[in-house]
Each structure stands twice: as C-alpha cells, then as structure tokens.
Design a protein around this motif. Structure first.
Motif, PDB file in Angstrom:
ATOM      1  N   SER A   1     -17.412 107.534   8.801  1.00 55.93           N
ATOM      2  CA  SER A   1     -16.650 106.778   9.791  1.00 55.93           C
ATOM      3  C   SER A   1     -16.780 105.283   9.580  1.00 55.93           C
ATOM      4  N   LEU A   2     -17.936 104.837   9.132  1.00 58.23           N
ATOM      5  CA  LEU A   2     -18.151 103.408   8.893  1.00 58.23           C
ATOM      6  C   LEU A   2     -17.328 102.936   7.698  1.00 58.23           C
ATOM      7  N   GLU A   3     -17.501 103.582   6.564  1.00 64.12           N
ATOM      8  CA  GLU A   3     -16.802 103.155   5.349  1.00 64.12           C
ATOM      9  C   GLU A   3     -15.317 103.483   5.414  1.00 64.12           C
ATOM     10  N   GLY A   4     -14.978 104.608   6.042  1.00 69.25           N
ATOM     11  CA  GLY A   4     -13.561 104.948   6.191  1.00 69.25           C
ATOM     12  C   GLY A   4     -12.811 103.919   7.004  1.00 69.25           C
ATOM     13  N   SER A   5     -13.421 103.464   8.081  1.00 71.22           N
ATOM     14  CA  SER A   5     -12.794 102.424   8.914  1.00 71.22           C
ATOM     15  C   SER A   5     -12.623 101.134   8.135  1.00 71.22           C
ATOM     16  N   ARG A   6     -13.663 100.774   7.402  1.00 72.28           N
ATOM     17  CA  ARG A   6     -13.592  99.537   6.611  1.00 72.28           C
ATOM     18  C   ARG A   6     -12.471  99.617   5.572  1.00 72.28           C
ATOM     19  N   GLN A   7     -12.343 100.754   4.908  1.00 66.10           N
ATOM     20  CA  GLN A   7     -11.318 100.899   3.885  1.00 66.10           C
ATOM     21  C   GLN A   7      -9.916 100.822   4.476  1.00 66.10           C
ATOM     22  N   LEU A   8      -9.691 101.524   5.595  1.00 68.21           N
ATOM     23  CA  LEU A   8      -8.375 101.498   6.235  1.00 68.21           C
ATOM     24  C   LEU A   8      -7.983 100.076   6.636  1.00 68.21           C
ATOM     25  N   LEU A   9      -8.903  99.374   7.250  1.00 70.77           N
ATOM     26  CA  LEU A   9      -8.592  98.039   7.768  1.00 70.77           C
ATOM     27  C   LEU A   9      -8.411  97.019   6.643  1.00 70.77           C
ATOM     28  N   THR A  10      -9.246  97.090   5.619  1.00 71.91           N
ATOM     29  CA  THR A  10      -9.101  96.135   4.520  1.00 71.91           C
ATOM     30  C   THR A  10      -7.850  96.438   3.697  1.00 71.91           C
ATOM     31  N   GLN A  11      -7.445  97.715   3.643  1.00 71.56           N
ATOM     32  CA  GLN A  11      -6.217  98.055   2.930  1.00 71.56           C
ATOM     33  C   GLN A  11      -4.997  97.419   3.589  1.00 71.56           C
ATOM     34  N   VAL A  12      -5.054  97.246   4.907  1.00 71.23           N
ATOM     35  CA  VAL A  12      -3.959  96.564   5.602  1.00 71.23           C
ATOM     36  C   VAL A  12      -3.751  95.163   5.026  1.00 71.23           C
ATOM     37  N   ASN A  13      -4.842  94.478   4.763  1.00 72.29           N
ATOM     38  CA  ASN A  13      -4.722  93.160   4.128  1.00 72.29           C
ATOM     39  C   ASN A  13      -4.052  93.279   2.765  1.00 72.29           C
ATOM     40  N   GLY A  14      -4.341  94.375   2.056  1.00 72.36           N
ATOM     41  CA  GLY A  14      -3.703  94.607   0.763  1.00 72.36           C
ATOM     42  C   GLY A  14      -2.204  94.790   0.888  1.00 72.36           C
ATOM     43  N   PHE A  15      -1.785  95.505   1.936  1.00 70.62           N
ATOM     44  CA  PHE A  15      -0.344  95.677   2.157  1.00 70.62           C
ATOM     45  C   PHE A  15       0.342  94.328   2.360  1.00 70.62           C
ATOM     46  N   PHE A  16      -0.265  93.469   3.163  1.00 70.42           N
ATOM     47  CA  PHE A  16       0.321  92.158   3.442  1.00 70.42           C
ATOM     48  C   PHE A  16       0.315  91.289   2.187  1.00 70.42           C
ATOM     49  N   ALA A  17      -0.740  91.426   1.379  1.00 69.26           N
ATOM     50  CA  ALA A  17      -0.810  90.639   0.141  1.00 69.26           C
ATOM     51  C   ALA A  17       0.310  91.020  -0.813  1.00 69.26           C
ATOM     52  N   MET A  18       0.661  92.323  -0.852  1.00 65.74           N
ATOM     53  CA  MET A  18       1.748  92.771  -1.727  1.00 65.74           C
ATOM     54  C   MET A  18       3.084  92.165  -1.313  1.00 65.74           C
ATOM     55  N   ARG A  19       3.195  91.768  -0.054  1.00 68.68           N
ATOM     56  CA  ARG A  19       4.420  91.125   0.424  1.00 68.68           C
ATOM     57  C   ARG A  19       4.333  89.607   0.351  1.00 68.68           C
ATOM     58  N   GLY A  20       3.234  89.132  -0.231  1.00 70.42           N
ATOM     59  CA  GLY A  20       3.059  87.690  -0.344  1.00 70.42           C
ATOM     60  C   GLY A  20       2.619  87.036   0.948  1.00 70.42           C
ATOM     61  N   GLU A  21       2.044  87.819   1.852  1.00 68.14           N
ATOM     62  CA  GLU A  21       1.604  87.293   3.142  1.00 68.14           C
ATOM     63  C   GLU A  21       0.085  87.276   3.207  1.00 68.14           C
ATOM     64  N   GLY A  22      -0.436  86.457   4.098  1.00 66.65           N
ATOM     65  CA  GLY A  22      -1.877  86.335   4.252  1.00 66.65           C
ATOM     66  C   GLY A  22      -2.484  87.518   4.972  1.00 66.65           C
ATOM     67  N   PRO A  23      -3.808  87.656   4.926  1.00 66.04           N
ATOM     68  CA  PRO A  23      -4.496  88.776   5.579  1.00 66.04           C
ATOM     69  C   PRO A  23      -4.381  88.710   7.098  1.00 66.04           C
ATOM     70  N   VAL A  24      -4.439  89.887   7.721  1.00 67.75           N
ATOM     71  CA  VAL A  24      -4.384  89.952   9.184  1.00 67.75           C
ATOM     72  C   VAL A  24      -5.753  90.235   9.793  1.00 67.75           C
ATOM     73  N   PHE A  25      -6.667  90.737   8.970  1.00 66.43           N
ATOM     74  CA  PHE A  25      -7.996  91.079   9.460  1.00 66.43           C
ATOM     75  C   PHE A  25      -9.084  90.389   8.646  1.00 66.43           C
ATOM     76  N   THR A  26     -10.123  89.952   9.339  1.00 68.44           N
ATOM     77  CA  THR A  26     -11.401  89.661   8.706  1.00 68.44           C
ATOM     78  C   THR A  26     -12.341  90.778   9.124  1.00 68.44           C
ATOM     79  N   VAL A  27     -12.792  91.565   8.173  1.00 67.65           N
ATOM     80  CA  VAL A  27     -13.608  92.739   8.479  1.00 67.65           C
ATOM     81  C   VAL A  27     -15.029  92.505   7.992  1.00 67.65           C
ATOM     82  N   GLU A  28     -15.985  92.614   8.912  1.00 65.24           N
ATOM     83  CA  GLU A  28     -17.388  92.424   8.561  1.00 65.24           C
ATOM     84  C   GLU A  28     -18.224  93.606   9.031  1.00 65.24           C
ATOM     85  N   LEU A  29     -19.195  93.972   8.213  1.00 63.27           N
ATOM     86  CA  LEU A  29     -20.218  94.921   8.641  1.00 63.27           C
ATOM     87  C   LEU A  29     -21.330  94.119   9.302  1.00 63.27           C
TER      88      LEU A  29
END
Length: 324
Positions: free
Chosen positions: A16-44
């Motif tokens: 649950s910890l790593e799965g959540s981190r991966q899902l949320l950081t991947q969102v930033n990847g989606f935005f990067a593919m569109r040339g947009e900045g990240p929407v989340f700062t994710v920290e453990l």
C-alpha cells in the motif's frame, strides 16, 4: 502543486505504501508527457529517517521526518501489519502531528488497516470509516464511536478518506487523483495500472464472522444456536423465550454484544452458508435457498443482494470453484 505525505509507520505493509507512491508519481509523468509541470510533490515521511517494515525484512528510507514537515496537503496512512495494538503503540508519535496538520487544513487518508491509526487520532469520531472486513470486530471493539462501514470500498467525509480491504486502496488513490488532478487523469491511471475503476462495494468479498469476543453468555449461546440451525426458521421471540430474556432486553443485549440485531445476525449467518454452498457445489439457487431456511424466492434474493451486493446467480457465476 499538492504536497502529499505518505507516512512510513513501523510495521507498514509495503504494497500500500509503495503502490500509492507509484500511482501518484505516475500522475506527474502523465503531465510531463503533455509538456506540463508536476501536480504532486510526494514524500515518504517517517518519525525517523529509516523504518523497519514487514517484520524487519525491509528497511524503508523516508524522504524526511515529521518534525521537518511544517505543512502538507494530504497525509496518507498505509496499511499496518501484525498486532494492531502494538502497531498503534509503536506509531503513537504520528498522532499529534496528524491532528495538527488536519487542523491546519490538511486532508487525511487511511488505507486498509491504516484506519486503526487514523481512528486513534480521534478525527473519525462520529464519522464513517472503511477498513479490511477481517478486522471489523476488532475495530468496533477498539473504536465504538466510529461508524464502521465494512461494505464500502472508500469513504470521503470532510477531508478524511478511508479504504476497505487490501488492494482496494488503489481505488481510493484513484479517487484522490480524480479530485486533485481530474477524472481524465484518474481514468488514464486506472488503464495504465489495470485497476477496475469506480468499485464502490466490497460486500461480495466479506466472510461473515460473528462477534463473540464479549461476556454476555446467553447472547453467545443464542449466536451458536443460530449457527447450528441454519435450515430452521428462527424468530427473535423464539430466541428470547429459549434463553429466558424479555424480547426487548434480548434485542438490546444482542445488538450491544454483536453489533448486529438478532434479525441481521440470522440473515448474515444464513447468507454466509448460502455463499459457501454456491461457491463449492452445483446446486441451483432454489435448492440453496431451501437449504438455508428460506421458502420465499423474492425474499431470499433480496436479502442476498443486500448483504453481498450481488444476486445469488451472479455470485455463483463469479465465485463457484467447480465451474470451468
């Protein structure tokens, strides 16, 4: 940009910890593919920089510690493992920090058994909460002032979220992504991670286990009588007479001890038996209905669907182990 703090408690379940981190950081990847900045700062975020997890098999390296996080937008509490009382004691240092952050405007989400740590903060008092159905009896005993909704996959109430059992945490993270980054992004994440989106109910997964960790011996005997006479039609009046307790007093004591009314308990025991027959045999729905003490097809189907979220036929088609 939303700042998300995923807690690193002692005894955290890594999925649950790593799965959540991966899902949320991947969102930033989606935005990067569109040339947009990240929407989340994710920290453990831990109490210490390194924390043991999974019985000491792994060490999690936190990005930072709670003393250094002055402000955050969302706190995610992952699932906990092992003895829950001990887990709460081991992680009590998180509690004042979570409460302080919530009072300052942060939202808080618990995943599966992380609900126990969230409930320990007092923030769930009088509110709805989901957790793993296997821990329902323990949760109700420890937190009687919280409205546990075992059938729910997720809850969302006044900036406090919770998810049901095991991998249903993914549905909560998708829900949060939809709120923070838009539904289109949540749908894309669901497709990329092959998650069935918009599951709302975990009732079909529940295995009913009557709450017997109480001291009311006549009620315990009544529970056993119900469980040993599944094919009989049992009335509340019959039970009250059998155990020499006035009906109203019997109903009150039964509800207090088991968290179910006598009628609810009878129904749940019968439907649990019906589920097991549907899972393991080739009997048709009518045969199963009669075997668990129902004679009215409409009533049986109605109660079955109310408890499991599926019709008897749909349940058999989904879970029967003898069908190819």
């Amino acid at each position: 940009m939303k700042h998300i703090s995923i807690l690193v408690p002692k005894g955290a379940i890594l999925a649950s910890l790593e799965g959540s981190r991966q899902l949320l950081t991947q969102v930033n990847g989606f935005f990067a593919m569109r040339g947009e900045g990240p929407v989340f700062t994710v920290e453990l975020v831990g109490v210490t920089q390194e924390t043991q997890a999974s019985g000491g098999r792994f060490t999690i390296h936190a990005d930072t510690v709670i003393d250094k996080v002055a402000e955050t937008d969302l706190i995610i509490i992952p699932a906990l493992d092992g003895d829950l009382q001990q887990a709460l004691e081991d992680n009590k240092e998180f509690i004042p920090w979570i409460v302080s952050q919530y009072n300052n405007g942060a939202e808080v989400a618990s995943l599966c058994l992380g609900a126990f740590l969230l409930a320990s903060t007092g923030l769930l008092k009088g509110r709805k909460c989901a957790t793993h159905w296997m821990a329902a009896n323990d949760f109700r005993k420890m937190f009687p002032d919280v409205e546990l909704v075992t059938e729910k996959i997720i809850t969302d109430e006044n900036g406090i979220y919770s998810s049901g059992g095991a991998f249903s945490y993914m549905n909560l993270i998708l829900h949060i992504i939809a709120k923070y980054a838009g539904r289109e992004t949540a749908v894309l994440a669901a497709k990329v991670f092959a998650i069935e989106i918009e599951r709302e109910n975990q009732s079909s997964f529940l295995i009913f286990r009557g709450q017997k960790d109480h001291e009311d011996e006549p009620v315990k005997q009544a529970q056993e009588f119900i469980e040993n006479n599944i094919s009989d039609r049992i009335s509340v009046e019959e039970l009250a007479v059998k155990f020499a307790i006035g009906r109203r007093n019997f109903e009150r004591r039964f509800k207090k001890a088991t968290s179910n009314t006598p009628i609810e308990y009878i129904q749940r025991v019968k439907i649990e038996a019906a589920k097991q027959i549907l899972e393991g045999g080739r009997k048709n729905v009518s045969e199963v209905m009669y075997e668990v003490g129902y004679s009215d097809t409409k009533a049986f189907r109605s109660v079955f669907k109310k408890i499991t979220g599926l019709s008897p036929m749909d349940y058999r088609n989904k879970y029967n182990i003898t069908f190819s």
